[in-house]
Motif scaffolding. Structure first.
Motif, PDB file in Angstrom:
ATOM      1  N   VAL A 193       0.848  -1.189   0.000  1.00 20.07           N
ATOM      2  CA  VAL A 193       0.000   0.000   0.000  1.00 20.07           C
ATOM      3  C   VAL A 193       0.890   1.248   0.000  1.00 20.07           C
ATOM      4  N   ALA A 194       0.665   2.101  -0.968  1.00 22.88           N
ATOM      5  CA  ALA A 194       1.464   3.333  -1.054  1.00 22.88           C
ATOM      6  C   ALA A 194       1.098   4.264   0.099  1.00 22.88           C
ATOM      7  N   PRO A 195       2.089   4.885   0.745  1.00 23.76           N
ATOM      8  CA  PRO A 195       1.781   5.788   1.856  1.00 23.76           C
ATOM      9  C   PRO A 195       1.124   7.074   1.370  1.00 23.76           C
ATOM     10  N   THR A 196       0.377   7.704   2.272  1.00 27.89           N
ATOM     11  CA  THR A 196      -0.238   8.991   1.978  1.00 27.89           C
ATOM     12  C   THR A 196       0.796  10.092   2.213  1.00 27.89           C
ATOM     13  N   LEU A 197       1.096  10.850   1.161  1.00 28.92           N
ATOM     14  CA  LEU A 197       2.141  11.866   1.232  1.00 28.92           C
ATOM     15  C   LEU A 197       1.540  13.257   1.283  1.00 28.92           C
ATOM     16  N   ARG A 198       2.175  14.144   2.015  1.00 31.54           N
ATOM     17  CA  ARG A 198       1.820  15.558   2.030  1.00 31.54           C
ATOM     18  C   ARG A 198       3.087  16.363   2.282  1.00 31.54           C
ATOM     19  N   ALA A 199       3.048  17.619   1.897  1.00 36.62           N
ATOM     20  CA  ALA A 199       4.216  18.485   2.048  1.00 36.62           C
ATOM     21  C   ALA A 199       3.799  19.798   2.691  1.00 36.62           C
ATOM     22  N   GLY A 200       4.771  20.490   3.291  1.00 31.16           N
ATOM     23  CA  GLY A 200       4.512  21.771   3.934  1.00 31.16           C
ATOM     24  C   GLY A 200       5.808  22.542   4.100  1.00 31.16           C
ATOM     25  N   ILE A 201       5.695  23.761   4.616  1.00 28.80           N
ATOM     26  CA  ILE A 201       6.852  24.634   4.838  1.00 28.80           C
ATOM     27  C   ILE A 201       6.916  24.972   6.321  1.00 28.80           C
ATOM     28  N   ALA A 202       8.109  24.823   6.914  1.00 32.19           N
ATOM     29  CA  ALA A 202       8.320  25.102   8.326  1.00 32.19           C
ATOM     30  C   ALA A 202       9.417  26.148   8.480  1.00 32.19           C
ATOM     31  N   LEU A 203       9.514  26.698   9.698  1.00 28.34           N
ATOM     32  CA  LEU A 203      10.545  27.684   9.997  1.00 28.34           C
ATOM     33  C   LEU A 203      11.705  27.079  10.776  1.00 28.34           C
ATOM     34  N   ALA A 204      11.722  25.748  10.891  1.00 25.18           N
ATOM     35  CA  ALA A 204      12.808  25.030  11.557  1.00 25.18           C
ATOM     36  C   ALA A 204      12.924  23.661  10.903  1.00 25.18           C
ATOM     37  N   PRO A 205      14.105  23.015  11.001  1.00 20.04           N
ATOM     38  CA  PRO A 205      14.265  21.703  10.347  1.00 20.04           C
ATOM     39  C   PRO A 205      13.264  20.667  10.807  1.00 20.04           C
ATOM     40  N   ASP A 206      12.872  20.719  12.104  1.00 20.54           N
ATOM     41  CA  ASP A 206      11.903  19.766  12.635  1.00 20.54           C
ATOM     42  C   ASP A 206      10.625  20.462  13.095  1.00 20.54           C
ATOM     43  N   GLY A 207      10.371  21.658  12.559  1.00 25.90           N
ATOM     44  CA  GLY A 207       9.207  22.416  12.961  1.00 25.90           C
ATOM     45  C   GLY A 207       7.947  21.968  12.246  1.00 25.90           C
ATOM     46  N   PRO A 208       6.785  22.416  12.740  1.00 25.90           N
ATOM     47  CA  PRO A 208       5.522  22.045  12.099  1.00 25.90           C
ATOM     48  C   PRO A 208       5.319  22.806  10.792  1.00 25.90           C
ATOM     49  N   ALA A 209       4.579  22.205   9.885  1.00 28.51           N
ATOM     50  CA  ALA A 209       4.249  22.875   8.627  1.00 28.51           C
ATOM     51  C   ALA A 209       3.254  23.997   8.907  1.00 28.51           C
ATOM     52  N   LEU A 210       3.531  25.170   8.357  1.00 31.70           N
ATOM     53  CA  LEU A 210       2.712  26.361   8.619  1.00 31.70           C
ATOM     54  C   LEU A 210       1.970  26.777   7.364  1.00 31.70           C
ATOM     55  N   ALA A 211       0.770  27.332   7.569  1.00 35.88           N
ATOM     56  CA  ALA A 211      -0.004  27.862   6.452  1.00 35.88           C
ATOM     57  C   ALA A 211       0.371  29.307   6.158  1.00 35.88           C
ATOM     58  N   SER A 212       0.881  30.050   7.161  1.00 34.78           N
ATOM     59  CA  SER A 212       1.258  31.449   6.964  1.00 34.78           C
ATOM     60  C   SER A 212       2.357  31.807   7.953  1.00 34.78           C
ATOM     61  N   ALA A 213       3.037  32.934   7.672  1.00 33.42           N
ATOM     62  CA  ALA A 213       4.103  33.413   8.543  1.00 33.42           C
ATOM     63  C   ALA A 213       4.234  34.914   8.378  1.00 33.42           C
ATOM     64  N   GLU A 214       4.607  35.603   9.468  1.00 34.63           N
ATOM     65  CA  GLU A 214       4.892  37.032   9.444  1.00 34.63           C
ATOM     66  C   GLU A 214       6.397  37.227   9.516  1.00 34.63           C
ATOM     67  N   VAL A 215       6.939  38.076   8.648  1.00 36.32           N
ATOM     68  CA  VAL A 215       8.378  38.324   8.603  1.00 36.32           C
ATOM     69  C   VAL A 215       8.624  39.823   8.683  1.00 36.32           C
ATOM     70  N   LEU A 216       9.825  40.190   9.155  1.00 35.40           N
ATOM     71  CA  LEU A 216      10.226  41.589   9.212  1.00 35.40           C
ATOM     72  C   LEU A 216      10.960  41.972   7.940  1.00 35.40           C
ATOM     73  N   ARG A 217      10.656  43.135   7.440  1.00 29.51           N
ATOM     74  CA  ARG A 217      11.316  43.620   6.238  1.00 29.51           C
ATOM     75  C   ARG A 217      12.809  43.749   6.482  1.00 29.51           C
ATOM     76  N   GLY A 218      13.599  43.210   5.546  1.00 28.94           N
ATOM     77  CA  GLY A 218      15.042  43.286   5.624  1.00 28.94           C
ATOM     78  C   GLY A 218      15.711  42.181   6.405  1.00 28.94           C
ATOM     79  N   ARG A 219      14.957  41.294   7.034  1.00 27.84           N
ATOM     80  CA  ARG A 219      15.556  40.217   7.826  1.00 27.84           C
ATOM     81  C   ARG A 219      15.588  38.931   7.015  1.00 27.84           C
TER      82      ARG A 219
END
Length: 304
Positions: A193-219
């Protein structure tokens, strides 16, 4: 007048010479910075056709007899050894295969000598040079039935022949009576049985996948593409930025390293930026995944 000229000549002779202190051109300027070569795209390995990630590993060949039926099957254990496999041949009972004699566990036979039905699998490991074949295994899947021996009658048999007008049955070896042959019930091999795959973007190597993020200009902000198989983190094979680039990016493609970005401009009123990535995993190298994270750029307050 002559005395004055002699005195002037003597003064010029006594005064020591002073070296010139002229500045070399470009003396205080920094040497030119050599251009940075762009990061090359990761080299794509050639993936053998039909390859999949192994989640059920061969354990042993099983032969079980129940009543008059003998079943030949294969036992597996649900675990992953980090290997890959593909089906290379499926054979019926008695049929030959070009892979006969190559499997490390062999291919058994029925009691009449015919080879068992089943499936050949080729196993691979992933190295720095790509996918390398390491072994072949045969998953047997067959059965046969035998006739029961006639049971003796509990009643005594008369020594005199009994008169009967009923016709006698043909002997079992009559050419008009078909002899029963061993039977089997071929079964289609059950693919893992093929596994169920999903992808996401985190702010740390082992962090949770986030739907949004706030960043400071120039950082500088580090974004880590992540992938999960049945909610378990798996290794990223490669990623690629699909959306519009920020004002600064470290690279638009990568593998295990993060995506580093910096925004110097503010979005127009009512506009919200986002980053969208294409991601491939080591579990399913051919399966395309996408991940997106919405970005809100904040400008820090300035203090006079």
């Amino acid at each position: 007048m002559t005395k004055l000229a002699v005195a002037l000549l003597l003064a010029i002779t006594i005064v020591p010479s002073t070296p010139a202190q002229a500045r070399e051109p470009f003396e205080n300027e920094s040497p030119p910075v050599p251009p940075v070569a762009p990061t090359p795209d990761p080299v794509a390995f050639v993936v053998p056709a039909g390859l999949y990630y192994v989640t059920d590993t061969y354990l042993a060949d099983i032969v079980a007899t129940s009543d008059a039926t003998t079943t030949y099957s294969t036992a597996t254990v649900h675990e992953s050894t980090g290997t890959y496999a593909r089906v290379i041949d499926s054979v019926d009972t008695g049929a030959s295969s070009v892979f006969d004699g190559t499997a490390f566990n062999g291919r058994g036979a029925l009691t009449d000598g015919r080879a068992l039905a089943g499936t050949y699998y080729e196993n691979f490991v992933l190295t720095a040079d790509g996918y390398v074949p390491v072994s072949i295994v045969f998953f047997q899947d067959d059965s046969e039935s035998r006739r029961r021996a006639a049971k003796s009658s509990p009643y005594p048999v008369s020594s005199s022949p009994a008169a009967s007008s009923a016709p006698t049955s043909r002997p079992p070896d009559s050419p008009d009576v078909p002899m029963p042959v061993p039977s089997f019930r071929p079964q289609t091999p059950i693919a893992p049985v093929a596994p169920t795959l999903r992808a996401g973007i985190a702010l740390a190597p082992d962090g949770p996948a986030l739907a949004s993020a706030e960043v400071l200009r120039g950082r500088l902000i580090h974004f880590w593409p992540r992938a999960f198989a049945n909610d378990t983190a798996v290794a990223i094979r490669s990623w690629r930025l699909l959306s519009v680039q920020p004002d600064y990016v470290s690279a638009t493609t990568g593998s295990s390293e993060p995506f580093v970005a910096r925004w110097l401009r503010m979005p127009a009123p009512g506009v919200r930026w986002s980053l969208r990535f294409e991601i491939f995993t080591e579990v399913a190298p051919l399966e395309h995944l996408e991940a997106e994270i919405a970005i809100t750029v904040r400008s820090p307050a300035l203090i006079d």
